[in-house]
Design a protein around this motif. Sequence first.
Motif, mmCIF file in Angstrom:
data_model
loop_
_atom_site.group_PDB
_atom_site.id
_atom_site.type_symbol
_atom_site.label_atom_id
_atom_site.label_comp_id
_atom_site.label_asym_id
_atom_site.label_seq_id
_atom_site.Cartn_x
_atom_site.Cartn_y
_atom_site.Cartn_z
ATOM 1 N N LEU A 196 37.506 40.592 42.863
ATOM 2 C CA LEU A 196 36.550 39.476 42.832
ATOM 3 C C LEU A 196 35.233 39.607 42.723
ATOM 4 C CD1 LEU A 196 38.551 37.804 45.993
ATOM 5 C CD2 LEU A 196 39.155 37.628 43.469
ATOM 6 N N ARG A 197 34.523 38.853 42.046
ATOM 7 C CA ARG A 197 33.058 39.140 41.877
ATOM 8 C C ARG A 197 32.387 37.521 41.984
ATOM 9 N NH1 ARG A 197 33.899 41.930 36.970
ATOM 10 N NH2 ARG A 197 32.806 40.091 35.892
ATOM 11 N N LEU A 198 31.613 37.407 43.188
ATOM 12 C CA LEU A 198 31.057 36.118 43.497
ATOM 13 C C LEU A 198 29.527 36.133 43.235
ATOM 14 C CD1 LEU A 198 31.486 33.078 44.795
ATOM 15 C CD2 LEU A 198 30.973 34.425 47.110
ATOM 16 N N ARG A 199 28.880 35.231 42.219
ATOM 17 C CA ARG A 199 27.770 35.402 41.991
ATOM 18 C C ARG A 199 27.039 34.311 42.540
ATOM 19 N NH1 ARG A 199 27.284 38.450 36.167
ATOM 20 N NH2 ARG A 199 28.441 40.690 37.003
ATOM 21 N N TYR A 200 26.048 34.266 43.375
ATOM 22 C CA TYR A 200 25.131 32.904 43.706
ATOM 23 C C TYR A 200 24.099 32.623 42.720
ATOM 24 C CZ TYR A 200 27.731 33.404 48.098
ATOM 25 O OH TYR A 200 28.845 33.022 49.177
ATOM 26 N N SER A 201 23.947 31.538 42.511
ATOM 27 C CA SER A 201 22.539 30.992 41.538
ATOM 28 C C SER A 201 21.506 30.232 42.627
ATOM 29 C CB SER A 201 23.122 30.264 40.478
ATOM 30 O OG SER A 201 24.019 29.073 40.983
ATOM 31 N N ASP A 202 21.932 29.026 42.906
ATOM 32 C CA ASP A 202 20.976 28.481 43.376
ATOM 33 C C ASP A 202 21.477 27.920 45.018
ATOM 34 O OD1 ASP A 202 18.856 26.770 44.367
ATOM 35 O OD2 ASP A 202 19.502 24.927 43.161
ATOM 36 N N VAL A 203 20.758 28.793 45.895
ATOM 37 C CA VAL A 203 21.311 28.517 47.217
ATOM 38 C C VAL A 203 20.358 28.638 48.256
ATOM 39 C CG1 VAL A 203 23.448 30.238 46.706
ATOM 40 C CG2 VAL A 203 21.508 31.078 47.683
ATOM 41 N N ALA A 204 20.589 27.913 49.525
ATOM 42 C CA ALA A 204 19.560 27.846 50.545
ATOM 43 C C ALA A 204 20.438 28.663 51.461
ATOM 44 C CB ALA A 204 19.555 26.357 50.854
#
Length: 275
Positions: A223-231
């Motif tokens: 599994l690969r989780l890639r965050y983009s716009d996060v707070a």
Amino acid sequence: MNRLAAAIFLAVVCSGCPHRIEFGPEGPIDDPEKLFSLVSQAQANLITIQGDAKLHVSTPQGSGTLSMFLAISRPGLLHMETFDFFNRPVAALVSDGQRFGLYQTEGNTFYQGPASPENVSRFLPVVLPSEELVAVMLGQVPFIPAERKTLELDRGEGVYVLKLFRGSVTQTLQVHTKFYRVVRSEVRGVPGYDLAFGNFKQEGAALFPKEVKLIAQAAETELRLRYSDVALNAPPDLTLYELAPPEGARVVEVDAKGREVSPAPASPSPGPPGS
């Protein structure tokens, strides 16, 4: 030596050079207990995350990528929405740590039941308890309960190598020398999974990996989780964790294994006195 030969020579020499190592405010550390304490503190700095991400799943049955909206808060609050290629809602899963709800747009069905590992992991091909799933998605490593620890400095990779031991089980942690965050975790001697973190972002006191990778070797799953716009560390919006089904949805109760529970038969109404 001509310029081309000199360039090749320098490239070969530099390829074998150790990484330049930056140490944190504590300077070089040689005590495994001290480093473990600093790693635990660094992980504890992140409590909530909210924003957009992409989840790539690779299994022997196939692979694919989902767009997601996530709101996660320790210890076990989960809100995950998935979208198709055209950004249309596909499903939404919510858990308050005790109960979970899953709404699937196809079929207009809302599943609800206990927040067991099988239920909160329905978006994933691996099964994790809610608190462990929240920790991993926050870029934090669950540690084995170690009986002893060892520490080395890997100058070639530019990381600390902290090893935890419990009987025949080992957990090897590669730790950033400046920020004390785990960049890789490998567990051996028991069925489990490896973790890798990258593309760290700093916000205030929190250092957060925007890329999280989970590798379950026995299941040949990644599994690969890639965050983009996060707070990060914003006060959680508790309305995101409400479990009420959408109006008009078919509600299905499931047990801890995710199996549908048949509705209990209605109790017969009492007859008139003396009947």
